[in-house]
Design an enzyme around this catalytic site. Structure first.
Site, PDB file in Angstrom:
ATOM      1  N   GLY A  11       0.809  -1.205   0.000  1.00  0.00           N
ATOM      2  CA  GLY A  11       0.000   0.000   0.000  1.00  0.00           C
ATOM      3  C   GLY A  11       0.843   1.255   0.000  1.00  0.00           C
ATOM      4  O   GLY A  11       1.368   1.657   1.036  1.00  0.00           O
ATOM      5  N   THR A  12       0.975   1.875  -1.170  1.00  0.00           N
ATOM      6  CA  THR A  12       1.725   3.127  -1.306  1.00  0.00           C
ATOM      7  C   THR A  12       1.654   3.569  -2.755  1.00  0.00           C
ATOM      8  O   THR A  12       1.165   2.842  -3.618  1.00  0.00           O
ATOM      9  CB  THR A  12       3.202   2.945  -0.896  1.00  0.00           C
ATOM     10  OG1 THR A  12       3.832   4.217  -0.810  1.00  0.00           O
ATOM     11  CG2 THR A  12       3.958   2.094  -1.895  1.00  0.00           C
ATOM     12  N   THR A  13       2.170   4.745  -3.026  1.00  0.00           N
ATOM     13  CA  THR A  13       2.394   5.183  -4.400  1.00  0.00           C
ATOM     14  C   THR A  13       3.750   5.868  -4.447  1.00  0.00           C
ATOM     15  O   THR A  13       3.987   6.837  -3.721  1.00  0.00           O
ATOM     16  CB  THR A  13       1.324   6.171  -4.888  1.00  0.00           C
ATOM     17  OG1 THR A  13       0.026   5.589  -4.730  1.00  0.00           O
ATOM     18  CG2 THR A  13       1.536   6.516  -6.359  1.00  0.00           C
ATOM     19  N   ASP A  28       3.869   9.218  -1.495  1.00  0.00           N
ATOM     20  CA  ASP A  28       2.926   9.594  -0.448  1.00  0.00           C
ATOM     21  C   ASP A  28       3.562   9.278   0.904  1.00  0.00           C
ATOM     22  O   ASP A  28       4.655   8.709   0.965  1.00  0.00           O
ATOM     23  CB  ASP A  28       1.607   8.843  -0.620  1.00  0.00           C
ATOM     24  CG  ASP A  28       1.746   7.357  -0.261  1.00  0.00           C
ATOM     25  OD1 ASP A  28       2.648   6.702  -0.792  1.00  0.00           O
ATOM     26  OD2 ASP A  28       0.956   6.874   0.570  1.00  0.00           O
ATOM     27  N   LYS A  44       9.381   7.685   2.550  1.00  0.00           N
ATOM     28  CA  LYS A  44       9.645   6.545   1.680  1.00  0.00           C
ATOM     29  C   LYS A  44      10.740   6.820   0.657  1.00  0.00           C
ATOM     30  O   LYS A  44      10.983   6.007  -0.227  1.00  0.00           O
ATOM     31  CB  LYS A  44       8.357   6.125   0.970  1.00  0.00           C
ATOM     32  CG  LYS A  44       7.228   5.784   1.939  1.00  0.00           C
ATOM     33  CD  LYS A  44       5.925   5.545   1.229  1.00  0.00           C
ATOM     34  CE  LYS A  44       4.785   5.333   2.231  1.00  0.00           C
ATOM     35  NZ  LYS A  44       3.475   5.156   1.561  1.00  0.00           N
TER      36      LYS A  44
END
EC number: 3.4.25.1
Length: 212
Positions: A11-13, A28, A44
């Protein structure tokens, strides 16, 4: 809720793109544990060397461990050789990721600037393969923005154009993907060095009000 056996939490972009003078990277800041948001302000984007950074997606412990190992090897490399290239960092990352693909839940984007080839972007998806690309996106939010990025990315963008491209792409992903959110962190890497940027959640454009 806890992940099911064999289920991956990505879960991330994360995104990176080449532009006229180097590369821009963005991510994000939401970190999740299943359906639980563990933090809204994660970082990140990790520095591997002076002008080489990576974006991390997947298990935080896996990606941090691999990042630390590669950073250590690049420090040793620079002692006995010239400054490492972005490709050197990406190849080290690929070697570790591929050799441990059965136990890792990790995907990366490595990007940076070096005197031999300028700005470069490399993507390392799950499984440890390595691909060079003018721009790269991964994480759960990436599935929502491939068409947007394919249609609007162009080579040799100016710095502000590239930053706007990344900001809008991340804003779109965050508006659709329940696992992406929080604020936006970005890094600009050129011959002159690294510039870090932070866009607070309240300043992120709505998906129907993006800047051109």
């Amino acid at each position: 809720m806890p992940l099911k056996p064999g289920e991956l939490d990505l879960g991330t972009t994360i995104i990176a793109a080449e532009f006229k003078d180097g590369v821009v990277m963005g991510a994000d800041t939401r970190a999740t544990m299943g359906s639980y948001i563990s933090t809204r302000n994660a970082n990140k984007i990790t520095q591997l060397h002076e002008k080489i950074h990576l974006c991390r997606s997947g298990s935080s412990s896996d990606t941090q461990a691999i990042s630390d190992i590669v950073k250590y090897y690049l420090q040793l490399y620079s002692i006995v050789n010239e400054e490492p290239t972005t490709l050197t960092a990406a190849e080290l990352m690929r070697e570790l990721n591929y050799n441990n693909k059965e136990v890792l839940s990790a995907a990366f984007i490595v990007a940076g600037w070096d005197k031999h080839s300028g700005g470069n972007v490399y993507i390392l998806p799950l499984g440890g393969t390595l691909h060079k690309a003018p721009f790269a996106i991964t994480g759960s939010g990436s599935t929502y923005i491939y068409g947007y990025c394919d249609s609007l990315y162009r080579k040799n963008m100016e710095k502000e154009e590239a930053l706007n491209f990344l900001k809008n792409a991340l804003a779109l992903a965050m508006s659709r993907d329940g696992s992406s959110g929080g604020s936006i962190r970005m890094a600009v890497i050129t011959e002159e060095g690294v510039e870090r940027l932070y866009i607070h959640n309240k300043d992120i454009p709505e998906y129907n009000d993006l800047e051109n």
